[in-house]
Design a protein around this motif. Structure first.
Motif, PDB file in Angstrom:
ATOM      1  N   GLY A   1       0.786  -1.222   0.000  1.00 46.81           N
ATOM      2  CA  GLY A   1       0.000   0.000   0.000  1.00 46.81           C
ATOM      3  C   GLY A   1       0.815   1.267   0.000  1.00 46.81           C
ATOM      4  N   THR A   2       2.140   1.160   0.160  1.00 43.60           N
ATOM      5  CA  THR A   2       3.011   2.335   0.183  1.00 43.60           C
ATOM      6  C   THR A   2       3.008   3.036  -1.174  1.00 43.60           C
ATOM      7  OG1 THR A   2       4.456   1.340   1.844  1.00 43.60           O
ATOM      8  CG2 THR A   2       5.383   3.121   0.526  1.00 43.60           C
ATOM      9  N   VAL A   3       2.941   4.366  -1.136  1.00 41.42           N
ATOM     10  CA  VAL A   3       2.968   5.164  -2.369  1.00 41.42           C
ATOM     11  C   VAL A   3       4.400   5.620  -2.655  1.00 41.42           C
ATOM     12  CG1 VAL A   3       2.124   7.231  -3.544  1.00 41.42           C
ATOM     13  CG2 VAL A   3       0.623   5.974  -1.993  1.00 41.42           C
ATOM     14  N   LEU A   4       4.794   5.497  -3.910  1.00 39.85           N
ATOM     15  CA  LEU A   4       6.133   5.879  -4.349  1.00 39.85           C
ATOM     16  C   LEU A   4       6.034   6.932  -5.439  1.00 39.85           C
ATOM     17  CD1 LEU A   4       7.333   2.212  -4.865  1.00 39.85           C
ATOM     18  CD2 LEU A   4       7.752   3.604  -2.832  1.00 39.85           C
ATOM     19  N   LEU A   5       6.862   7.957  -5.335  1.00 45.73           N
ATOM     20  CA  LEU A   5       7.071   8.901  -6.419  1.00 45.73           C
ATOM     21  C   LEU A   5       8.388   8.507  -7.058  1.00 45.73           C
ATOM     22  CD1 LEU A   5       6.290  11.553  -7.918  1.00 45.73           C
ATOM     23  CD2 LEU A   5       7.680  12.770  -6.219  1.00 45.73           C
ATOM     24  N   ALA A   6       8.352   8.097  -8.316  1.00 43.81           N
ATOM     25  CA  ALA A   6       9.532   7.512  -8.945  1.00 43.81           C
ATOM     26  C   ALA A   6       9.919   8.264 -10.212  1.00 43.81           C
ATOM     27  CB  ALA A   6       9.273   6.042  -9.276  1.00 43.81           C
ATOM     28  N   GLU A   7      11.218   8.447 -10.345  1.00 42.66           N
ATOM     29  CA  GLU A   7      11.804   9.066 -11.527  1.00 42.66           C
ATOM     30  C   GLU A   7      12.246   7.920 -12.440  1.00 42.66           C
ATOM     31  OE1 GLU A   7      14.564  12.924 -11.529  1.00 42.66           O
ATOM     32  OE2 GLU A   7      15.671  11.111 -11.039  1.00 42.66           O
TER      33      GLU A   7
END
Length: 366
Positions: free
Chosen positions: A290-296
């Motif tokens: 459920g963890t949200v990631l902002l990914a490049e």
């Protein structure tokens, strides 16, 4: 998991050692521009990421699927999901996350320089039949009984007939296709009778450790490290005999079993339908479901090489994988040949920030 992520500093140092990065291969996206990170997760109020997420709609759909499929998982992360939704509605400027009650924790990456590893996986479509016939000679098995604390036969033993044929649920026309579905953890099967595709979900493993056949080919000197991809493995298999291919596959003793279901969306280990490029497999000891990631995400050319540009994407950790350990994510690419093509190329690096609704103390908790 209880406590805060600061306690994982020692673990992160160990994981970084595993990377063994002695060079700086910028052709895979490693840019080394953030300096050494001393902990697995470093709190940053304003991530120095460029651009806004390109997949806000897909991310919203992925969150909706979590809500429909797993109320508990959704509720545990509701504060974060709502804060990110408000942030996106206001334009999604990465320098304004904190203004919307979101803390961003940069991951140290495989090398302590913020370079997180990305690979890709997909859902294959396998040609098969209900009975053994013609070219359809390669069995796909359902999970046989397994005693607690005991392993089932290894892959080599299974290939030699160690599991009864009463556990066979389909016969395919390709041993390598079976193996690829094994690695992906699920797939669709086309029985060739005009009926809808049958989803073969993950049912369990034989208990043996996973060994990468890609690494095996690199170590043998048969494929260069920089050229390794799923396509390279398939090409190698096409140019070698059945005994040679089988011997290679047997170097990975791990074996996956499946359970047929009526046509159904692809689900990860969290039992949530997966949206392409908005969900990832992660190491749950580091990144909980459920963890949200902002990914490049590094962008690739048609030969699978980094083209020098990135896209910002929001993704949710909803799956696991036997080879996914530490600061490494496997991005779900979708279903079928096009997804397979892209998934096969990905073994690149980019930066990742874990997003979490900010508690009053400013300390990230789990």
């Amino acid at each position: 998991m209880k406590g805060n992520w600061a306690k994982y500093a020692v673990t992160g140092a160990f994981l970084a050692i595993l990377a063994g990065c002695s060079s700086k291969p910028t052709d895979r996206g490693q840019q080394y521009k953030d300096g050494i990170l001393e902990q697995p997760f470093a709190l940053v109020n304003q991530p120095n990421a460029k651009g806004i997420p390109v997949n806000a709609r897909d991310f919203a759909e992925q969150v909706r699927q979590i809500q429909l499929a797993s109320g508990g998982l959704f509720n545990r992360n509701l504060g974060t999901y709502q804060a990110i939704e408000n942030w996106l509605a206001a334009g999604g400027n990465t320098r304004q996350l904190r203004q919307f009650g979101v803390n961003a924790w940069q991951m140290e990456g495989m090398d302590n320089y913020g370079n997180v590893q990305f690979t890709g996986y997909y859902t294959p479509v396998i040609e098969a039949r209900y009975t053994r016939q013609g070219e359809f000679q390669y069995p796909i098995y359902r999970m046989p009984p397994r005693k607690r604390g005991y392993k089932l036969p290894s892959r080599a033993e299974i290939y030699n007939g160690a599991i009864s044929s009463r556990y066979v649920i389909a016969w395919s026309n390709s041993l390598i296709d079976n193996f690829m579905m094994d690695v992906q953890g699920s797939g669709y099967v086309d029985y060739g009778d005009g009926r809808p595709l049958t989803f073969f979900g993950y049912a369990g493993k034989n208990g043996w450790g996973y060994h990468s056949i890609g690494k095996e080919l690199i170590d043998r000197g048969e494929v260069k490290r920089e050229d390794m991809s799923m396509q390279a493995i398939r090409e190698w298999a096409q140019n070698h005999s059945y005994p040679q291919v089988r011997a290679l596959l047997e170097t990975n003793p791990s074996f996956v079993f499946f359970k047929p279901e009526e046509y159904t969306p692809v689900r990860g280990a969290s039992a949530v339908p997966l949206i392409a490029k908005a969900s990832v497999a992660s190491d749950r000891s580091l990144i909980p479901p459920g963890t949200v990631l902002l990914a490049e995400i590094p962008q690739l050319n048609d030969k699978g090489k980094f083209n020098g540009t990135y896209q910002m994407r929001l993704m949710v950790a909803l799956d696991v994988g036997g080879a996914i350990k530490g600061q490494h994510f496997d991005i779900y690419q979708g279903i079928g040949p096009e997804a397979a093509h892209l998934a096969g190329f990905y073994n690149h690096y980019g930066r990742v920030w874990v997003l979490k609704s900010a508690p009053g103390t400013g300390v990230l908790t789990r």
